[in-house]
Scaffold this motif. Structure first.
Motif, PDB file in Angstrom:
ATOM      1  N   LEU A 116      16.933   0.599  10.240  1.00 46.82           N
ATOM      2  CA  LEU A 116      18.170   1.032  10.898  1.00 46.82           C
ATOM      3  C   LEU A 116      18.093   2.505  11.312  1.00 46.82           C
ATOM      4  CD1 LEU A 116      21.283  -0.529   9.100  1.00 46.82           C
ATOM      5  CD2 LEU A 116      20.746  -0.559  11.530  1.00 46.82           C
ATOM      6  N   LEU A 117      17.325   3.291  10.571  1.00 48.29           N
ATOM      7  CA  LEU A 117      17.215   4.715  10.880  1.00 48.29           C
ATOM      8  C   LEU A 117      16.466   4.961  12.185  1.00 48.29           C
ATOM      9  CD1 LEU A 117      16.503   6.162   7.322  1.00 48.29           C
ATOM     10  CD2 LEU A 117      18.643   6.243   8.621  1.00 48.29           C
ATOM     11  N   ARG A 118      15.774   3.949  12.705  1.00 51.79           N
ATOM     12  CA  ARG A 118      15.138   4.097  14.016  1.00 51.79           C
ATOM     13  C   ARG A 118      16.190   4.242  15.115  1.00 51.79           C
ATOM     14  NH1 ARG A 118       9.677   2.944  13.355  1.00 51.79           N
ATOM     15  NH2 ARG A 118       9.117   1.422  11.741  1.00 51.79           N
ATOM     16  N   GLY A 119      17.404   3.844  14.808  1.00 50.71           N
ATOM     17  CA  GLY A 119      18.496   3.978  15.764  1.00 50.71           C
ATOM     18  C   GLY A 119      19.379   5.171  15.478  1.00 50.71           C
ATOM     19  N   ALA A 120      18.872   6.146  14.697  1.00 52.75           N
ATOM     20  CA  ALA A 120      19.690   7.287  14.281  1.00 52.75           C
ATOM     21  C   ALA A 120      20.017   8.203  15.456  1.00 52.75           C
ATOM     22  CB  ALA A 120      18.972   8.080  13.195  1.00 52.75           C
ATOM     23  N   ALA A 121      21.229   8.741  15.426  1.00 54.12           N
ATOM     24  CA  ALA A 121      21.681   9.728  16.412  1.00 54.12           C
ATOM     25  C   ALA A 121      22.712  10.622  15.738  1.00 54.12           C
ATOM     26  CB  ALA A 121      22.277   9.044  17.639  1.00 54.12           C
ATOM     27  N   ASP A 122      23.041  11.708  16.408  1.00 54.10           N
ATOM     28  CA  ASP A 122      24.034  12.667  15.870  1.00 54.10           C
ATOM     29  C   ASP A 122      23.682  13.054  14.439  1.00 54.10           C
ATOM     30  OD1 ASP A 122      25.518  12.447  18.253  1.00 54.10           O
ATOM     31  OD2 ASP A 122      26.578  10.682  17.479  1.00 54.10           O
ATOM     32  N   VAL A 123      22.400  13.334  14.189  1.00 53.04           N
ATOM     33  CA  VAL A 123      21.930  13.638  12.836  1.00 53.04           C
ATOM     34  C   VAL A 123      22.130  15.112  12.523  1.00 53.04           C
ATOM     35  CG1 VAL A 123      19.950  13.625  11.277  1.00 53.04           C
ATOM     36  CG2 VAL A 123      20.230  11.784  12.954  1.00 53.04           C
ATOM     37  N   SER A 124      22.607  15.393  11.328  1.00 55.20           N
ATOM     38  CA  SER A 124      22.739  16.773  10.862  1.00 55.20           C
ATOM     39  C   SER A 124      22.102  16.911   9.487  1.00 55.20           C
ATOM     40  CB  SER A 124      24.213  17.188  10.796  1.00 55.20           C
ATOM     41  OG  SER A 124      24.918  16.383   9.866  1.00 55.20           O
ATOM     42  N   TYR A 125      21.595  18.083   9.192  1.00 50.99           N
ATOM     43  CA  TYR A 125      20.989  18.359   7.891  1.00 50.99           C
ATOM     44  C   TYR A 125      22.076  18.836   6.945  1.00 50.99           C
ATOM     45  CZ  TYR A 125      17.943  20.471   4.386  1.00 50.99           C
ATOM     46  OH  TYR A 125      17.304  20.806   3.212  1.00 50.99           O
ATOM     47  N   ALA A 126      22.215  18.151   5.803  1.00 55.21           N
ATOM     48  CA  ALA A 126      23.312  18.451   4.875  1.00 55.21           C
ATOM     49  C   ALA A 126      22.853  19.225   3.652  1.00 55.21           C
ATOM     50  CB  ALA A 126      23.995  17.151   4.444  1.00 55.21           C
ATOM     51  N   GLY A 127      21.573  19.611   3.589  1.00 52.92           N
ATOM     52  CA  GLY A 127      21.138  20.457   2.491  1.00 52.92           C
ATOM     53  C   GLY A 127      20.145  19.805   1.555  1.00 52.92           C
ATOM     54  N   GLU A 128      19.772  20.551   0.551  1.00 52.35           N
ATOM     55  CA  GLU A 128      18.748  20.177  -0.406  1.00 52.35           C
ATOM     56  C   GLU A 128      19.357  20.058  -1.798  1.00 52.35           C
ATOM     57  OE1 GLU A 128      15.260  22.808  -2.397  1.00 52.35           O
ATOM     58  OE2 GLU A 128      15.118  22.564  -0.225  1.00 52.35           O
ATOM     59  N   SER A 129      18.953  19.030  -2.550  1.00 57.34           N
ATOM     60  CA  SER A 129      19.409  18.908  -3.935  1.00 57.34           C
ATOM     61  C   SER A 129      18.418  18.052  -4.707  1.00 57.34           C
ATOM     62  CB  SER A 129      20.827  18.321  -3.996  1.00 57.34           C
ATOM     63  OG  SER A 129      20.859  17.036  -3.434  1.00 57.34           O
ATOM     64  N   GLU A 130      18.816  17.561  -5.859  1.00 54.89           N
ATOM     65  CA  GLU A 130      17.916  16.812  -6.730  1.00 54.89           C
ATOM     66  C   GLU A 130      18.440  15.409  -6.971  1.00 54.89           C
ATOM     67  OE1 GLU A 130      16.862  17.391 -11.272  1.00 54.89           O
ATOM     68  OE2 GLU A 130      15.757  18.842 -10.050  1.00 54.89           O
ATOM     69  N   LEU A 131      17.558  14.443  -6.928  1.00 62.74           N
ATOM     70  CA  LEU A 131      17.900  13.044  -7.169  1.00 62.74           C
ATOM     71  C   LEU A 131      16.925  12.484  -8.193  1.00 62.74           C
ATOM     72  CD1 LEU A 131      19.423  10.396  -6.399  1.00 62.74           C
ATOM     73  CD2 LEU A 131      17.708  10.083  -4.612  1.00 62.74           C
ATOM     74  N   ALA A 132      17.422  12.166  -9.389  1.00 62.21           N
ATOM     75  CA  ALA A 132      16.599  11.607 -10.464  1.00 62.21           C
ATOM     76  C   ALA A 132      15.360  12.463 -10.712  1.00 62.21           C
ATOM     77  CB  ALA A 132      16.210  10.174 -10.137  1.00 62.21           C
ATOM     78  N   LEU A 172      22.936   0.001  16.060  1.00 59.18           N
ATOM     79  CA  LEU A 172      22.257  -1.248  15.744  1.00 59.18           C
ATOM     80  C   LEU A 172      21.364  -1.729  16.880  1.00 59.18           C
ATOM     81  CD1 LEU A 172      25.138  -3.148  13.931  1.00 59.18           C
ATOM     82  CD2 LEU A 172      22.871  -2.739  12.972  1.00 59.18           C
ATOM     83  N   GLY A 173      21.847  -1.650  18.101  1.00 58.40           N
ATOM     84  CA  GLY A 173      21.064  -2.104  19.238  1.00 58.40           C
ATOM     85  C   GLY A 173      19.795  -1.295  19.406  1.00 58.40           C
ATOM     86  N   ARG A 174      19.906   0.027  19.310  1.00 63.12           N
ATOM     87  CA  ARG A 174      18.735   0.888  19.450  1.00 63.12           C
ATOM     88  C   ARG A 174      17.743   0.634  18.323  1.00 63.12           C
ATOM     89  NH1 ARG A 174      20.923   5.799  18.790  1.00 63.12           N
ATOM     90  NH2 ARG A 174      21.720   5.788  20.919  1.00 63.12           N
ATOM     91  N   ALA A 175      18.255   0.457  17.101  1.00 59.49           N
ATOM     92  CA  ALA A 175      17.379   0.185  15.967  1.00 59.49           C
ATOM     93  C   ALA A 175      16.633  -1.131  16.139  1.00 59.49           C
ATOM     94  CB  ALA A 175      18.194   0.165  14.673  1.00 59.49           C
ATOM     95  N   ALA A 176      17.325  -2.148  16.638  1.00 60.77           N
ATOM     96  CA  ALA A 176      16.683  -3.455  16.835  1.00 60.77           C
ATOM     97  C   ALA A 176      15.560  -3.367  17.855  1.00 60.77           C
ATOM     98  CB  ALA A 176      17.724  -4.480  17.277  1.00 60.77           C
ATOM     99  N   ARG A 177      15.773  -2.617  18.914  1.00 58.73           N
ATOM    100  CA  ARG A 177      14.744  -2.505  19.958  1.00 58.73           C
ATOM    101  C   ARG A 177      13.517  -1.754  19.456  1.00 58.73           C
ATOM    102  NH1 ARG A 177      19.517  -1.721  22.924  1.00 58.73           N
ATOM    103  NH2 ARG A 177      19.325   0.558  22.812  1.00 58.73           N
ATOM    104  N   ALA A 178      13.711  -0.816  18.526  1.00 60.16           N
ATOM    105  CA  ALA A 178      12.605   0.000  18.033  1.00 60.16           C
ATOM    106  C   ALA A 178      11.983  -0.549  16.751  1.00 60.16           C
ATOM    107  CB  ALA A 178      13.099   1.430  17.775  1.00 60.16           C
ATOM    108  N   ALA A 179      12.552  -1.602  16.194  1.00 56.31           N
ATOM    109  CA  ALA A 179      12.113  -2.120  14.897  1.00 56.31           C
ATOM    110  C   ALA A 179      10.750  -2.792  14.982  1.00 56.31           C
ATOM    111  CB  ALA A 179      13.140  -3.105  14.353  1.00 56.31           C
TER     112      ALA A 179
END
Length: 286
Positions: A169-185, A198-205
């Motif tokens: 689904l991320l192949r169809g990403a747009a309007d992306v912004s960087y929200a920062g750095e942190s720690e996960l597990a 969804l349409g753009r993601a399907a075409r690029a999948a």
């Protein structure tokens, strides 16, 4: 399946429809913080601080294929008409073969007085297999669903978003912004916010995912899917949260699907059931 019931019925019935599909319990704390990580150090690892965020996210599925297998935990929360249900899951997934195995558990308040054994789900390109499905299916039989015929492309039907579909689904990403750095597990990650089409993601999948995502692109009432994605310093997707919204004749239905990935490089073996183990009878509708 689930999406059809979201559109045709009221809020409470939609929540029950999603809950029937099932998924395993994980506390909210297991999904940890919202993290970030540093750039490459010259060792050949990808830099997640260089390049456009939309390009980094567009490559996330390819990076997971390189990583091979991983452990996964999932959470799917639906809300409609004041009713909220959370379905959770846990298992393993092989991104190279696009196959996985998960245990899925219904919330206690939707599993009935006698409860329900965990539902086993096998994920494969174009197919979803479910055991202990209930609804009149014998305990020793599997239900096989062609995901290319589902209006949601198996993004919601099993109570678990297919991990590869979530990444694709991320192949169809747009309007992306960087929200920062942190720690996960205990891992430093970079947090990105955006909207997937969804349409753009399907075409690029990839060819294996294209059919299911193409079905979702046609079946969802809204093509735009807001997301939060977290990449580690090697560009691997560690956490992804999608927010799906449906319009129906009753209250609007919101579904938040969260996927957590860890233990990369894990060998994953998934054996699909033989044809004689597939249930072909009628499934009761709840």
């Amino acid at each position: 399946m689930v999406v059809q019931q979201y559109r045709d019925g009221g809020g409470a019935r939609a929540v029950r429809a999603l809950a029937v599909a099932g998924v395993i319990a994980v506390t909210a704390g297991c999904f940890g913080g919202d993290g970030g990580s540093g750039a490459g150090d010259g060792s050949g690892r990808r830099s997640v601080t260089a390049g456009r965020p939309v390009d980094l996210l567009g490559q996330a599925a390819d990076v997971l294929v390189e990583a091979g297998g991983a452990e996964t935990r999932t959470s799917m929360e639906s809300a409609a008409g004041g009713t909220r249900v959370t379905i959770r899951g846990q298992g393993v997934y092989d991104f190279r073969r696009q196959m996985g195995r998960l245990k899925v558990v219904l919330p206690e308040d939707t599993a009935g007085a006698d409860g329900h054994r965990p539902i086993t789900e096998l994920l494969a390109p174009g197919a979803l297999y479910m055991k202990n499905r209930g609804a009149g299916v014998p305990d020793d039989k599997w239900v096989r669903i062609d995901t290319t015929t589902l209006k949601d492309g198996n993004l919601l039907t099993g109570g678990v978003t297919d991990p590869m579909a979530a990444a694709e689904l991320l192949r169809g990403a747009a309007d992306v912004s960087y929200a920062g750095e942190s720690e996960l597990a205990g891992v430093t990650v970079h947090h990105y916010r955006g909207v997937a089409d969804l349409g753009r993601a399907a075409r690029a999948a990839s060819p294996q995912s294209r059919g299911a995502l193409g079905a979702a692109a046609k079946g969802f009432s809204k093509d735009a899917v807001p997301f939060d994605a977290y990449l580690d310093e090697d560009g691997r997707l560690r956490k992804i949260r999608h927010r799906f919204t449906f319009s129906s004749e009753g209250p609007e239905v919101s579904v938040v699907s969260t996927l957590l990935l860890y233990g990369f490089g894990l060998p994953v073996t998934v054996t699909l059931p033989d044809e004689d183990a597939i249930y072909t009878g009628e499934i009761r509708q709840g």
